[in-house]
Every structure is written in structure tokens, then in C-alpha cells.
Design an enzyme around this catalytic site. Structure first.
Site, PDB file in Angstrom:
ATOM      1  CD  GLU A  98      -8.884  11.053  -4.923  1.00 49.16           C
ATOM      2  OE1 GLU A  98      -9.078   9.764  -5.012  1.00 49.16           O
ATOM      3  OE2 GLU A  98      -8.142  12.217  -5.006  1.00 49.16           O
ATOM      4  CG  ASP A  99      -7.953   7.881  -1.968  1.00 43.56           C
ATOM      5  OD1 ASP A  99      -8.334   8.971  -2.320  1.00 43.56           O
ATOM      6  OD2 ASP A  99      -6.728   7.862  -2.008  1.00 43.56           O
ATOM      7  CG  ASP A 102      -5.459  14.821   3.090  1.00 41.44           C
ATOM      8  OD1 ASP A 102      -5.715  15.335   4.735  1.00 41.44           O
ATOM      9  OD2 ASP A 102      -3.940  14.708   4.098  1.00 41.44           O
ATOM     10  CE  LYS A 130      -6.786  11.634   7.219  1.00 43.76           C
ATOM     11  NZ  LYS A 130      -5.223  11.506   6.994  1.00 43.76           N
ATOM     12  CG  PHE A 152      -1.175   8.629   6.577  1.00 48.31           C
ATOM     13  CD1 PHE A 152      -0.733   9.783   6.027  1.00 48.31           C
ATOM     14  CD2 PHE A 152      -0.254   7.198   6.420  1.00 48.31           C
ATOM     15  CE1 PHE A 152      -0.593   9.319   4.303  1.00 48.31           C
ATOM     16  CE2 PHE A 152      -0.347   7.368   5.202  1.00 48.31           C
ATOM     17  CZ  PHE A 152      -0.322   8.274   3.762  1.00 48.31           C
ATOM     18  CB  VAL A 153      -5.612   5.633   6.677  1.00 45.61           C
ATOM     19  CG1 VAL A 153      -6.746   6.229   8.662  1.00 45.61           C
ATOM     20  CG2 VAL A 153      -6.521   6.714   5.923  1.00 45.61           C
TER      21      VAL A 153
END
Ligand code: IMP
Ligand code: MG
Length: 180
Positions: A98-99, A102, A130, A152-153
Site C-alpha cells: 500500500e502507498d 491513513d 500517518k 496531504f502528500v
């Protein structure tokens, strides 16, 4: 495109070094196993492409697409499968790639539905975490690249409104980009 970036959070070099380390660890841990890397589309494709080449043992790959977000920066709270796996994962040692972890809702849901298919094992590898944003507590990353603050990236696969995925580094957008 690059003029929309406020600051670079992780450089290409930092990303490459971390992916190399994760690949080495996974290589050790999955010796003699039936490793299946499951990339969660679309955010993890760049990470997946780099990570799989840093893994020096037998593995297979598959892709899964779920939706949990609208087009903006806030979660909608609902997760559904848009593209399912091709492979029957029974007996495989599944590693979900996964990226970003969150709220945790996406990975919690994916892990739950994949567990029901009786793989031999199932673990999570996320590039970014995060923790401040976590809403679901029953999900944790077994492999993790970087812990980042609640910001937020974009870049290295991650998007804002389907754009910026091709940035080679990870950056934060200028506020005016997503407030207009
Ligand atoms: P979760 O269900 O809230 O953990 O959502 C994870 C998904 O939300 C990730 O796979 C990303 O696609 C997206 N996401 C969360 N934070 C960011 C971010 O900072 N930039 C881009 N996408 C994000
Ligand atoms: Mg994603």
C-alpha cells in the site's frame, strides 16, 4: 506541475534507500514461502514496481482496486472492490503493498476480505504511515517505510484528484492547489 509543490518531504534518494531496505527484509522473511505481492491500485504502483525489484526471492504479483476516497483529500468512509484479484490466494503468503496507511479503513477492509479466502499468511507493507489520522485500531503495518505527519502528500504514486502520481519524489502541495 512542480510549481504546485510547496516542499519536498522525501527525495528520490531517500525513497530508493528505504525501498532497498524493505526489499532486503522481505527477501529474508519470505525464503521458502509462496509470496504473493498484492498491490493496491493505483497509489502503490510506483512503490510496488520498485519494491518487487528489490526482492531477491520467488514471488508473484497481483492487483486489487478499492475505492475509499472521492476526488478530494477526505475519506468517504466506505470501501468497495472495484477490481478484484485474478489469483486464488489460498495457500499463498500474501503481502499487501500500500502507498499510505491513513485512517486505516482501506487496509482493515482489504485484510478482512482477503483473510476469508484462507491464504497461508497475510501481512501489510506500507510505504507511508500517518498514525495521527488513524480511526481503525485493528490494523497495523508489518513493514513500514516512513512515518509522516498529518499532511496531504503527493507523488511517487500518490495523487491529488488523480494528478501528481508521476512526481518522482514525495511532496506537499501548496494549499491554494486544493482549496480553490
Ligand atoms: P485510509 O483508508 O484512510 O487509510 O486511506 C488510505 C488511502 O487514502 C491511500 O491508499 C491513499 O490512496 C489515500 N490517501 C490517504 N492519505 C493520502 C495523502 O496524503 N495523499 C494522497 N492520498 C492519500
Ligand atoms: Mg491508494
Amino acid at each position: 506541475m512542480k510549481e504546485d509543490i510547496l516542499k519536498v518531504l522525501l527525495t528520490q534518494q531517500q525513497l530508493a534507500q528505504k525501498v532497498k531496505e524493505l526489499g532486503e527484509q522481505i527477501t529474508k522473511d519470505y525464503q521458502g514461502k509462496k509470496l504473493l505481492l498484492v498491490s493496491v491500485l493505483k497509489g502503490s504502483v510506483i512503490f510496488m514496481a520498485d519494491l518487487m525489484r528489490s526482492i531477491d526471492t520467488y514471488c508473484q504479483i497481483d492487483f486489487l482496486n478499492v475505492s475509499s476516497y472521492g476526488s478530494g483529500t477526505k475519506t468517504s468512509g466506505t470501501v468497495k472492490i472495484i477490481k478484484d484479484l485474478d489469483i486464488d490466494i489460498r495457500g499463498y503468503d500474501v503481502l499487501i503493498v500500500e502507498d499510505i496507511l491513513d485512517s486505516g479503513m482501506t487496509l482493515s477492509y482489504i485484510k478482512k476480505i482477503l483473510m476469508e479466502r484462507q491464504p497461508n499468511s497475510i501481512k501489510i507493507c506500507t510505504l507511508l504511515d500517518k498514525p495521527e489520522r488513524r480511526q481503525v485500531t485493528d490494523v497495523k503495518a508489518d513493514y513500514k517505510g516512513f512515518v509522516i505527519p498529518d499532511e496531504f502528500v503527493v507523488g511517487y504514486g500518490l495523487d491529488f484528484d488523480e494528478t501528481y502520481r508521476n512526481l518522482p519524489y514525495l511532496g506537499a502541495l501548496k494549499p491554494e492547489v486544493y482549496t480553490v
